[in-house]
Scaffold this motif. Structure first.
Motif, mmCIF file in Angstrom:
data_model
loop_
_atom_site.group_PDB
_atom_site.id
_atom_site.type_symbol
_atom_site.label_atom_id
_atom_site.label_comp_id
_atom_site.label_asym_id
_atom_site.label_seq_id
_atom_site.Cartn_x
_atom_site.Cartn_y
_atom_site.Cartn_z
ATOM 1 N N GLU A 1 -7.337 -16.448 30.683
ATOM 2 C CA GLU A 1 -8.533 -16.672 29.879
ATOM 3 C C GLU A 1 -9.727 -15.831 30.356
ATOM 4 N N GLU A 2 -9.911 -15.725 31.658
ATOM 5 C CA GLU A 2 -11.030 -14.951 32.192
ATOM 6 C C GLU A 2 -10.925 -13.480 31.790
ATOM 7 N N ASP A 3 -9.697 -12.967 31.701
ATOM 8 C CA ASP A 3 -9.494 -11.579 31.273
ATOM 9 C C ASP A 3 -9.851 -11.400 29.794
ATOM 10 N N LEU A 4 -9.558 -12.428 28.990
ATOM 11 C CA LEU A 4 -9.914 -12.372 27.577
ATOM 12 C C LEU A 4 -11.430 -12.364 27.413
ATOM 13 N N VAL A 5 -12.112 -13.210 28.172
ATOM 14 C CA VAL A 5 -13.577 -13.257 28.112
ATOM 15 C C VAL A 5 -14.155 -11.909 28.534
ATOM 16 N N ALA B 1 -6.159 -6.890 22.737
ATOM 17 C CA ALA B 1 -4.816 -6.299 22.861
ATOM 18 C C ALA B 1 -4.656 -5.533 24.171
ATOM 19 N N GLY B 2 -5.759 -5.075 24.742
ATOM 20 C CA GLY B 2 -5.704 -4.346 26.001
ATOM 21 C C GLY B 2 -5.572 -5.221 27.234
ATOM 22 N N VAL B 3 -5.616 -6.535 27.048
ATOM 23 C CA VAL B 3 -5.497 -7.461 28.175
ATOM 24 C C VAL B 3 -4.022 -7.630 28.539
#
Length: 113
Positions: free
Chosen positions: A17-21, A79-81
């Motif tokens: 989730e932190e990567d999405l944020v 999409a890059g996560v």
């Protein structure tokens, strides 16, 4: 080992989730010098069991000049996560966006605090 334990062991890791944020914070409305996450434009960002991500977002106004482009920017950022399988971005208008949805950091950057 039972079947559910085997299935779990074979599953690819899910996005974090932190990567999405962090990815969402790289997307900016070109007319406002604050990222869309801090502006409060992201209403839902959900990681599904298969690693896909669903995003519900809004815009500051229905007539936003980048309304047709911004969902693609969000999709590309997510999409890059790592471990994201697929991305679905939907524009929603309910509830309507208002400045009260901005974080204090966004308000400070815009001189509203």
């Amino acid at each position: 080992m039972n079947d559910s334990a085997v299935d779990t062991a074979k599953r690819a890791p899910l996005p974090v989730e932190e990567d999405l944020v962090a990815a969402l914070k790289t997307v900016h409305d070109p007319e406002i010098p604050v990222n869309i996450y801090e502006l409060g434009l992201i209403y839902r960002c959900e990681i599904m069991e298969d690693g896909s991500v669903e995003v519900d977002m809004t815009l500051t106004a229905p007539g936003c000049p980048v309304a047709g482009e911004m969902p693609g920017w969000v999709e590309a950022a997510i999409a890059g996560v790592e471990n994201v399988r697929d991305v679905q971005v939907d524009i929603v208008w309910d509830p309507p966006w208002h400045p009260g949805l901005m974080t204090d950091a966004a308000k400070l950057e815009l001189g509203m605090l």
